[in-house]
Design an enzyme around this catalytic site. Structure first.
Site, short mmCIF file in Angstrom:
data_model
loop_
_atom_site.label_atom_id
_atom_site.label_comp_id
_atom_site.label_asym_id
_atom_site.label_seq_id
_atom_site.Cartn_x
_atom_site.Cartn_y
_atom_site.Cartn_z
N LYS A 71 3.96 0.11 8.41
CA LYS A 71 3.64 1.38 7.75
C LYS A 71 4.87 2.26 7.93
CE LYS A 71 0.41 5.29 7.78
NZ LYS A 71 -0.93 5.78 8.13
N ASP A 83 -10.73 11.64 8.14
CA ASP A 83 -10.33 11.28 6.77
C ASP A 83 -10.97 9.96 6.38
OD1 ASP A 83 -9.13 11.57 4.33
OD2 ASP A 83 -7.15 10.87 4.97
N GLY A 107 0.83 -1.21 0.00
CA GLY A 107 0.00 0.00 0.00
C GLY A 107 0.85 1.25 0.00
N TRP A 108 0.25 2.29 -0.48
CA TRP A 108 0.90 3.59 -0.50
C TRP A 108 -0.03 4.61 0.12
CZ3 TRP A 108 5.75 3.85 -1.95
CH2 TRP A 108 6.23 3.00 -2.95
N GLY A 109 0.53 5.59 0.73
CA GLY A 109 -0.27 6.73 1.15
C GLY A 109 0.51 7.97 0.80
N GLY A 110 -0.02 9.11 1.19
CA GLY A 110 0.65 10.36 0.89
C GLY A 110 2.00 10.45 1.56
N CYS A 144 3.51 7.53 3.27
CA CYS A 144 3.94 6.23 3.78
C CYS A 144 3.99 5.19 2.68
CB CYS A 144 2.98 5.76 4.87
SG CYS A 144 1.44 5.11 4.21
N GLU A 145 4.69 4.13 2.98
CA GLU A 145 4.59 2.93 2.16
C GLU A 145 4.35 1.79 3.14
OE1 GLU A 145 8.76 1.50 0.91
OE2 GLU A 145 8.93 3.66 1.16
N VAL A 146 3.56 0.84 2.72
CA VAL A 146 3.21 -0.25 3.63
C VAL A 146 3.77 -1.55 3.08
CG1 VAL A 146 1.32 -1.40 4.85
CG2 VAL A 146 1.11 1.01 4.25
N1 LIG Z 1 -2.17 -2.43 8.16
C1 LIG Z 1 -2.30 -2.46 6.84
N2 LIG Z 1 -2.46 -3.63 6.19
C2 LIG Z 1 -2.59 -3.66 4.84
N3 LIG Z 1 -2.60 -2.57 4.06
C3 LIG Z 1 -2.48 -1.38 4.65
C4 LIG Z 1 -2.31 -1.25 6.06
N4 LIG Z 1 -2.23 0.06 6.37
C5 LIG Z 1 -2.32 0.71 5.21
N5 LIG Z 1 -2.47 -0.13 4.18
C6 LIG Z 1 -2.60 0.23 2.76
O1 LIG Z 1 -1.82 1.36 2.50
C7 LIG Z 1 -2.64 2.45 2.07
C8 LIG Z 1 -2.10 3.73 2.65
O2 LIG Z 1 -2.11 3.66 4.06
P1 LIG Z 1 -2.59 4.90 4.92
O3 LIG Z 1 -3.91 5.35 4.42
O4 LIG Z 1 -2.49 4.54 6.34
O5 LIG Z 1 -1.45 5.95 4.52
P2 LIG Z 1 -1.48 7.53 4.52
O6 LIG Z 1 -0.17 8.05 4.05
O7 LIG Z 1 -1.88 8.01 5.84
O8 LIG Z 1 -2.60 7.75 3.43
P3 LIG Z 1 -3.40 9.05 3.04
O9 LIG Z 1 -2.47 9.84 2.23
O10 LIG Z 1 -4.56 8.51 2.26
O11 LIG Z 1 -3.82 9.73 4.29
C9 LIG Z 1 -4.04 2.11 2.54
O12 LIG Z 1 -5.02 2.69 1.71
C10 LIG Z 1 -4.05 0.61 2.44
O13 LIG Z 1 -4.32 0.20 1.13
#
Ligand SMILES: Nc1ncnc2c1ncn2[C@@H]1O[C@H](COP(=O)(O)OP(=O)(O)OP(=O)(O)O)[C@@H](O)[C@H]1O
Length: 657
Positions: A227, A330, A204-207, A209-211
């Site tokens: 994360k 969010d 997974g990716w977020g703004g 983070c990488e998971v």
């Molecule tokens: N515990 C987990 N198990 C599996 N996948 C996960 C987990 N946590 C996050 N992910 C995947 O990673 C993606 C990004 O995680 P997360 O939303 O926590 O990051 P973020 O940087 O806070 O994102 P955003 O920019 O949307 O706020 C999630 O949409 C999900 O697909």
């Protein structure tokens, strides 16, 4: 009228016949192919998620074609504007996404790096001098196994971040410095107790983070999510540490509920072939997020009852947050994870905040917020007024209740689940789809139900003639979605209204939010911490001084450095390599209710959608034989089916009907 953006990419909305979707039902439950696709999706350039929205402009007749993928692009707004009331990240997610992508490509490029040092067996000794102050013996290149071996360019490990990669300066700060006493941890290094998954996948990716998947060092079948948190554009290290520790504290505070993704530890992550250095959360591993589910072509064939069940689970998660004095702020399908058993769990508390003036006193007055937060499709109009790009009058920018923001997000999630598509790109007057919705809302009140907004009015909501209600096939369900997504904050359903709504109460769920939540915590047996001279001392967690750590059990003496120097090869001590078999549970007695396994329990794989759901999750878990005492759940089948169908139609997105 067509709303488009500069990066618009038209995405085919080719519909698939129900036959072709059904064809894949029950084929394979957990497809590695699907995982690859998720990864691909995650690595797509921002343009791919851009899209074009169409609308006829007619309240009832317009067909909104706002592909769900747009939400990914829309996420770029999440952290892009001010939030006066919180310490939410303040820079553009697009940039951060670019940053993580770059980082990933590098990481992937080097995932095949030859590690000639692998032959050098590491000593069991736990005292190690590390000139870089971050790595430990356990995180050295030699300790990580990969399959392919190419490109032995070790330059990657020496860089300190480029224009695209922002790296925390060395030394990485001890997370305990930012945590309250009761959350301080004995183990602060990822490598003390975990290893990266050999597959080296980003799940997974977020703004910011990488998971990735990680495994317990002691029980390789125990898989968790890491994360890995990245610095965002222009963020100082201090801001990074504050932001991440706040997210961790909130996530940890909430980690006691079946509908919340459990967050276990905040650790230092060293630079390795897998990722760059920083901080990371060790979390319960989700199978996939709800966004990924809705995106599948088979989603449109999922029964409404299942969708309502998912909605109710999410609502229970939100209620729990609010009951704890926290607003999520969010809510969106991307932030709802599905467990391997099909249980919905909220995640991503990156912009969550305590909404009481005194977070410890739940009876203290509620605070209001100001500023643009959340994701545009799910953020209500009162929040969108703060979007600087829209140039709204300052008078419109009034403090708002963050709980109302969550309620609105819930309503839009329900509409999205049912319509297989987000209803509009942004909840503001610049969006034609949203304007249509507002018109339809007022029309419905004027023509059909004058008391629609009155408290306690449970008459049916809009019906077939309103396109954002049509697919509900149930006026009561439409009422709940529309009342939650009321453009007017003052009259919007509150969580109390929702839980008092007779239709909401009547939704059947296959997991009971009140069930006791027993989560399998990771085994934490080893810890590495730094002394003032920069030495790293690895020891058994049980011997570490802080007693607030819940994992502490027995106490064994720590060997002094003199002792270690004098007797380099002492009798085996309980280190990572010479530990007794781990206890079944670190923090809870009894077997895990939600055991995270890579493959579903066999008995679950046999279920069909027609199977009768057990009365409660706990009951099903008790009834399930064998080591996997998991919740028997309809959604597991949906998950499996959608996975199968996704392999046939990877690029298709659900189209509105
Ligand atoms: N515990 C987990 N198990 C599996 N996948 C996960 C987990 N946590 C996050 N992910 C995947 O990673 C993606 C990004 O995680 P997360 O939303 O926590 O990051 P973020 O940087 O806070 O994102 P955003 O920019 O949307 O706020 C999630 O949409 C999900 O697909």
């Amino acid at each position: 009228m067509t709303v488009s953006n500069n990066h618009s990419t038209k995405i085919s909305q080719q519909s698939i016949s129900s036959m072709s979707a059904l064809k894949f039902f029950g084929k394979k439950l957990l497809s590695s192919k699907h995982d690859n696709k998720l990864k691909k999706k995650a690595s797509l350039p921002p343009d791919f998620h851009s899209t074009t929205a169409h609308s006829s402009g007619s309240p009832s007749g317009s067909k909104l074609a706002t592909p769900l993928k747009a939400t990914r692009r829309a996420n770029s707004f999440v952290h892009s504007t001010n939030n006066n009331s919180s310490s939410s990240p303040g820079s553009a997610k697009n940039l951060r996404t670019g940053c993580t992508s770059t980082s990933s490509s590098r990481a992937n490029r080097h995932s095949s790096t030859s590690r000639n040092a692998s032959g050098s067996k590491l000593s069991n000794e736990r005292m190690v001098y590390n000139p870089y102050g971050v790595s430990t013996p356990n995180t050295s290149l030699s300790s990580i196994s990969t399959t392919a071996k190419k490109d032995p360019d070790l330059g990657f490990y020496l860089h300190d971040g480029g224009s695209n990669i922002r790296m925390l300066p060395i030394p990485i700060v001890d997370p305990n410095e930012y945590l309250p006493d009761e959350m301080k941890e004995a183990s602060i290094q990822l490598s003390d107790n975990f290893v990266f998954d050999d597959e080296n996948k980003t799940i997974g990716w977020g703004g910011s983070c990488e998971v990735r998947k990680i495994r317990s060092k002691y029980r390789k079948k125990d898989v968790f999510a890491l994360k890995k948190l990245n610095m965002i554009y222009n963020e100082t290290p201090e801001k990074f540490y504050k932001r991440c520790s706040k997210e961790f504290i909130i996530a940890k505070q909430l980690s006691h509920h079946v509908h919340i993704t459990n967050t276990f530890l905040l650790v230092k992550v060293p630079t390795t072939v897998y990722t760059t250095r920083g901080w990371g959360f060790i979390m319960e591993l989700g199978l996939r997020d709800l966004f990924a589910m809705i995106q599948k072509s088979g989603w449109r064939n999922v029964a409404l009852a299942e969708k309502f069940c998912i909605f109710k689970q999410v609502a229970h998660g939100v209620k729990f947050c609010h009951d704890q004095g926290i607003a999520h702020r969010d809510l969106k399908p991307e932030n709802v994870l599905l467990s391997p058993e099909g249980v919905c769990k909220l995640t991503d508390f990156g912009i969550s905040d305590w909404y009481r003036t005194d977070p410890l006193d739940l009876s203290s007055p509620a605070k209001t917020c100001a500023g643009m937060i959340g994701s545009p499709p799910y953020a209500p109009p009162e929040v969108m007024y703060y979007d600087a790009k829209k140039h709204y009058d300052a008078e419109l920018q009034q403090p708002y209740d963050p709980r109302a923001l969550d309620c609105y997000g819930l309503g839009v999630i329900l509409m999205t689940l049912v319509n297989n598509i987000i209803p509009f790109l942004e909840s503001c007057s610049f969006d034609v789809g949203f304007r249509d919705y507002c018109d339809a809302y007022e029309n419905f009140i004027r023509l059909h139900n004058r008391g629609f907004r009155d408290p306690g009015n449970h008459r049916p909501g809009p019906g077939m003639e309103y396109h954002l209600a049509r697919n509900f096939k149930n006026g009561h369900a439409a009422r709940v979605a529309w009342r939650l997504a009321d453009p007017e904050a003052a009259t919007r359903y509150t969580m109390d209204d929702l839980f008092e709504d007779p239709w909401f109460q009547s939704i059947e769920t296959c997991v009971n939010a009140g069930d006791e939540y027993v989560c399998k915590n990771p085994a934490v047996k080893n810890t590495t911490y730094e002394n003032l001279r920069g030495f790293h001392i690895a020891t058994d967690v049980a011997a570490v001084a802080p007693t607030s750590n819940p994992f502490l059990k027995a106490r064994v003496p720590i060997r002094s450095m003199i002792d270690i120097a004098a007797h380099p090869s002492p009798a085996p001590t309980p280190t990572a390599t010479a530990l007794p078999p781990p206890p079944a549970h670190s923090c809870a007695s009894g077997e895990a209710l939600f055991t995270l396994t890579e493959t579903p329990p066999p008995q679950l794989g046999k279920l069909t959608l027609d199977d009768e759901a057990p009365a409660t999750a706990a009951a099903s878990a008790r009834a399930a034989p064998g080591p996997h005492r998991a919740v028997v759940h309809h959604h597991l089948n949906i998950t499996g089916s959608l996975v199968s169908s996704s392999s046939a139609a990877p690029s298709q997105i659900p189209a509105s009907t």
